[in-house]
Enzyme design. Structure first.
Site, PDB file in Angstrom:
ATOM      1  CB  THR A 131      -0.925   0.000   1.240  1.00 59.88           C
ATOM      2  OG1 THR A 131      -1.416   1.328   1.478  1.00 59.88           O
ATOM      3  CG2 THR A 131      -0.186  -0.423   2.511  1.00 59.88           C
ATOM      4  CG  ASP A 132      -1.099   5.076  -0.736  1.00 56.07           C
ATOM      5  OD1 ASP A 132      -1.598   4.411   0.200  1.00 56.07           O
ATOM      6  OD2 ASP A 132      -1.716   6.016  -1.292  1.00 56.07           O
ATOM      7  CD  GLU A 133      -3.090   3.672   4.459  1.00 50.05           C
ATOM      8  OE1 GLU A 133      -2.912   3.680   5.681  1.00 50.05           O
ATOM      9  OE2 GLU A 133      -4.216   3.590   3.934  1.00 50.05           O
ATOM     10  CE1 TYR A 155      -3.505  -2.254   6.121  1.00 45.47           C
ATOM     11  CE2 TYR A 155      -3.212   0.076   5.593  1.00 45.47           C
ATOM     12  CZ  TYR A 155      -3.428  -1.233   5.187  1.00 45.47           C
ATOM     13  OH  TYR A 155      -3.554  -1.524   3.849  1.00 45.47           O
ATOM     14  CB  SER A 156       1.045   2.139   7.332  1.00 53.48           C
ATOM     15  OG  SER A 156       1.224   2.966   8.440  1.00 53.48           O
ATOM     16  CE  LYS A 159      -0.636  -4.458   3.087  1.00 55.52           C
ATOM     17  NZ  LYS A 159      -1.145  -5.743   2.518  1.00 55.52           N
TER      18      LYS A 159
HETATM   19  P1  NAD Z   1     -10.631  -6.175   3.049  1.00 53.81           P
HETATM   20  O1  NAD Z   1     -10.487  -5.862   4.490  1.00 53.81           O
HETATM   21  O2  NAD Z   1     -11.875  -5.800   2.328  1.00 53.81           O
HETATM   22  O3  NAD Z   1     -10.402  -7.743   2.819  1.00 53.81           O
HETATM   23  C1  NAD Z   1      -9.409  -8.461   3.443  1.00 53.81           C
HETATM   24  C2  NAD Z   1      -9.713  -9.934   3.226  1.00 53.81           C
HETATM   25  O4  NAD Z   1      -8.623 -10.705   3.808  1.00 53.81           O
HETATM   26  C3  NAD Z   1     -10.980 -10.412   3.915  1.00 53.81           C
HETATM   27  O5  NAD Z   1     -11.725 -11.232   3.040  1.00 53.81           O
HETATM   28  C4  NAD Z   1     -10.482 -11.218   5.115  1.00 53.81           C
HETATM   29  O6  NAD Z   1     -11.370 -12.251   5.499  1.00 53.81           O
HETATM   30  C5  NAD Z   1      -9.183 -11.765   4.566  1.00 53.81           C
HETATM   31  N1  NAD Z   1      -8.217 -12.109   5.625  1.00 53.81           N
HETATM   32  C6  NAD Z   1      -7.864 -11.367   6.709  1.00 53.81           C
HETATM   33  N2  NAD Z   1      -6.964 -12.032   7.447  1.00 53.81           N
HETATM   34  C7  NAD Z   1      -6.727 -13.206   6.820  1.00 53.81           C
HETATM   35  C8  NAD Z   1      -5.878 -14.320   7.091  1.00 53.81           C
HETATM   36  N3  NAD Z   1      -5.106 -14.351   8.178  1.00 53.81           N
HETATM   37  N4  NAD Z   1      -5.881 -15.358   6.229  1.00 53.81           N
HETATM   38  C9  NAD Z   1      -6.677 -15.357   5.130  1.00 53.81           C
HETATM   39  N5  NAD Z   1      -7.509 -14.347   4.838  1.00 53.81           N
HETATM   40  C10 NAD Z   1      -7.526 -13.281   5.667  1.00 53.81           C
HETATM   41  O7  NAD Z   1      -9.339  -5.509   2.362  1.00 53.81           O
HETATM   42  P2  NAD Z   1      -9.136  -4.850   0.932  1.00 53.81           P
HETATM   43  O8  NAD Z   1      -9.489  -3.423   1.003  1.00 53.81           O
HETATM   44  O9  NAD Z   1      -9.758  -5.718  -0.090  1.00 53.81           O
HETATM   45  O10 NAD Z   1      -7.546  -4.937   0.806  1.00 53.81           O
HETATM   46  C11 NAD Z   1      -6.924  -6.056   0.184  1.00 53.81           C
HETATM   47  C12 NAD Z   1      -5.418  -5.843   0.178  1.00 53.81           C
HETATM   48  O11 NAD Z   1      -5.093  -4.642  -0.537  1.00 53.81           O
HETATM   49  C13 NAD Z   1      -4.806  -5.679   1.568  1.00 53.81           C
HETATM   50  O12 NAD Z   1      -3.577  -6.355   1.581  1.00 53.81           O
HETATM   51  C14 NAD Z   1      -4.598  -4.187   1.704  1.00 53.81           C
HETATM   52  O13 NAD Z   1      -3.542  -3.885   2.583  1.00 53.81           O
HETATM   53  C15 NAD Z   1      -4.273  -3.812   0.273  1.00 53.81           C
HETATM   54  N6  NAD Z   1      -4.593  -2.426  -0.105  1.00 53.81           N
HETATM   55  C16 NAD Z   1      -5.842  -1.944   0.114  1.00 53.81           C
HETATM   56  C17 NAD Z   1      -6.149  -0.644  -0.282  1.00 53.81           C
HETATM   57  C18 NAD Z   1      -7.531  -0.078  -0.083  1.00 53.81           C
HETATM   58  O14 NAD Z   1      -7.735   1.107  -0.327  1.00 53.81           O
HETATM   59  N7  NAD Z   1      -8.523  -0.848   0.306  1.00 53.81           N
HETATM   60  C19 NAD Z   1      -5.168   0.154  -0.899  1.00 53.81           C
HETATM   61  C20 NAD Z   1      -3.888  -0.399  -1.109  1.00 53.81           C
HETATM   62  C21 NAD Z   1      -3.615  -1.689  -0.711  1.00 53.81           C
HETATM   63  P1  TYD Z   2     -10.100   5.161   5.230  1.00 56.24           P
HETATM   64  O1  TYD Z   2     -11.181   4.819   4.266  1.00 56.24           O
HETATM   65  O2  TYD Z   2     -10.136   4.577   6.600  1.00 56.24           O
HETATM   66  O3  TYD Z   2      -8.716   4.829   4.502  1.00 56.24           O
HETATM   67  P2  TYD Z   2      -7.189   5.148   4.976  1.00 56.24           P
HETATM   68  O4  TYD Z   2      -7.187   5.626   6.364  1.00 56.24           O
HETATM   69  O5  TYD Z   2      -6.556   3.813   4.843  1.00 56.24           O
HETATM   70  O6  TYD Z   2      -6.696   6.163   3.998  1.00 56.24           O
HETATM   71  O7  TYD Z   2     -10.042   6.742   5.387  1.00 56.24           O
HETATM   72  C1  TYD Z   2      -9.858   7.608   4.278  1.00 56.24           C
HETATM   73  C2  TYD Z   2      -9.783   9.021   4.801  1.00 56.24           C
HETATM   74  O8  TYD Z   2     -11.058   9.377   5.351  1.00 56.24           O
HETATM   75  C3  TYD Z   2      -8.775   9.192   5.930  1.00 56.24           C
HETATM   76  O9  TYD Z   2      -8.150  10.467   5.806  1.00 56.24           O
HETATM   77  C4  TYD Z   2      -9.625   9.155   7.190  1.00 56.24           C
HETATM   78  C5  TYD Z   2     -10.963   9.753   6.723  1.00 56.24           C
HETATM   79  N1  TYD Z   2     -12.146   9.231   7.425  1.00 56.24           N
HETATM   80  C6  TYD Z   2     -13.039  10.115   8.034  1.00 56.24           C
HETATM   81  O10 TYD Z   2     -12.873  11.349   7.991  1.00 56.24           O
HETATM   82  N2  TYD Z   2     -14.122   9.582   8.686  1.00 56.24           N
HETATM   83  C7  TYD Z   2     -14.349   8.248   8.754  1.00 56.24           C
HETATM   84  O11 TYD Z   2     -15.358   7.821   9.398  1.00 56.24           O
HETATM   85  C8  TYD Z   2     -13.444   7.354   8.108  1.00 56.24           C
HETATM   86  C9  TYD Z   2     -13.664   5.871   8.150  1.00 56.24           C
HETATM   87  C10 TYD Z   2     -12.357   7.894   7.446  1.00 56.24           C
END
Ligand code: NAD
Ligand code: TYD
Length: 342
Positions: A131-133, A155-156, A159
């Site tokens: 992730t970019d984080e 979290y970050s 990751k």
């Molecule tokens: P999500 O939370 O929607 O889904 C995560 C999935 O992983 C779920 O289905 C959960 O059941 C499964 N999981 C959790 N722990 C597990 C384990 N120990 N074994 C097997 N499965 C497990 O997440 P997402 O938003 O779909 O993100 C997917 C990936 O992309 C993550 O690695 C996240 O860090 C990365 N990512 C997400 C974003 C974003 O904006 N959502 C951006 C960049 C990178």
């Molecule tokens: P989020 O969707 O949790 O993603 P990330 O923290 O991984 O970037 O949050 C996106 C942005 O929105 C972040 O700056 C936090 C803000 N945010 C709120 O202001 N209120 C909320 O209830 C949530 C969930 C996020």
């Protein structure tokens, strides 16, 4: 191609599996290994259950027996590509309890990599979805892949641990690892704890939109299909041991996103509720995507159009998110704890 997709019952993983089946049809075999945590919803891919090139396996990437089983593939013949989406993903939850983040996002990656060693040299790719984080916050300019990592929340930080562990296994054992660092994703099937689906579904129900701090934090928004396309492109064209940023090029302040959601749902600004800021809230994320562009890939989806489509998806798919927000005791307990006294 035979894929092992982990976390395929989550938001991006389920979109990725759908993307792969739509693009490659019967030429693709997919094992979906997912623990089904609170964020994993098997029914997201109900349309593929029973198909002979799809196998769902409930299991944990941090448990070796589950991982060994998953690497067997759909029919016991093995896998060509691993795409690791499985993770604990919500920053706010990592501020409440970080242990599961270390267990899955660091240790789980290690277990997947150890098993990958046993399948080398047959394994063609191991994609670690980072992730970019991991770069931390940036006031101006954009992060390049070569910039130092400076994660600022649990979290970050976890990751970043998984990201660097994957790199270490590429360097030490020659595993065919590619690391992707994507910006904030949005689109259908995103769990309604994240900003966009939470605010859209709250707006539909005339509930407050809890905007953190001054609402001026910036995220770069990437439509989920563009992320899936970027990963698919890198499986084909990326170079092993390399890291690639996948950005949307759509930097927006949270208050702009909020205003647009209210417009699209036809709800008043009075729904916005300014609440206490997130602890250690990263101010801005921004990615330089030249490296991926030089290979020939760019995210192409128009942001405004995709946001509108996403809002429409939540309007049309109420039963999906109501099952979570109204019927999941876990979600209610989380929501109360996170927002109750805020
Ligand atoms: P999500 O939370 O929607 O889904 C995560 C999935 O992983 C779920 O289905 C959960 O059941 C499964 N999981 C959790 N722990 C597990 C384990 N120990 N074994 C097997 N499965 C497990 O997440 P997402 O938003 O779909 O993100 C997917 C990936 O992309 C993550 O690695 C996240 O860090 C990365 N990512 C997400 C974003 C974003 O904006 N959502 C951006 C960049 C990178
Ligand atoms: P989020 O969707 O949790 O993603 P990330 O923290 O991984 O970037 O949050 C996106 C942005 O929105 C972040 O700056 C936090 C803000 N945010 C709120 O202001 N209120 C909320 O209830 C949530 C969930 C996020």
């Amino acid at each position: 191609m035979r894929y092992l997709v982990t976390g395929g019952a989550g938001f991006i993983g389920s979109n990725f599996i759908r993307y792969i089946f739509k693009k490659y049809g019967a030429d693709a075999q997919v094992v979906n290994l997912d623990k089904l945590t609170y964020a994993g919803i098997r029914e997201n891919l109900a349309e593929y259950e029973g198909q002979k090139n799809y196998r769902f396996l409930q299991g944990d990437i941090a448990k070796i027996d589950d991982v060994v089983e998953a690497y067997k593939g759909v029919d016991g013949s093995g896998v060509d590509v691993v795409v690791n989406f499985a993770a604990e993903t919500h920053v706010d939850r990592s501020l409440m309890e970080a242990g599961t983040f270390i267990e899955t996002d660091v240790h789980g990656v290690l277990v997947l990599l150890e098993e990958a060693r046993k399948h080398a040299p047959k394994l063609k790719r191991f994609i670690q979805v980072s992730t970019d984080e991991v770069y931390g916050s940036i006031e101006s300019g954009s992060f390049r892949e070569s910039d130092p990592l400076n994660p600022r929340n649990p979290y970050s930080a976890s990751k970043a641990g998984g990201d660097r562990m994957a790199y270490a296994y590429a360097q030490t054992y020659g595993l065919p690892v590619i690391i992707t660092r994507a910006s904030n994703n949005f689109g259908p099937w995103q769990y309604p704890e994240k900003l966009i689906p939470l605010f859209v579904t709250n707006a539909i129900d005339d509930l407050p939109l809890p905007l953190y701090g001054d609402g001026k934090n910036v995220r770069d928004w990437l439509f989920v299909d563009d992320h899936c396309a970027g990963i698919d492109f890198l499986i084909e064209r990326g170079e092993n041991s390399e890291t690639y940023n996948i950005g949307g090029g759509n930097e927006r302040e949270n208050r702009e996103i909020t205003a647009r959601i209210l417009e699209l749902t036809g709800k008043p600004e009075s729904l916005i509720k300014r609440v206490a800021d997130r602890q250690g809230h990263d101010r801005r994320y921004s990615l330089n995507t030249d490296k991926l562009a030089a290979l020939g890939f760019r995210a192409e989806t128009d942001f405004d159009e995709a946001l509108e489509r996403t809002v429409q998806w939540y309007v049309k798919n109420e039963p999906w998110w109501r099952a979570i927000k109204e019927r999941s005791a876990e979600f209610k307990a989380y929501y109360d704890k996170q927002y109750g006294k805020r």
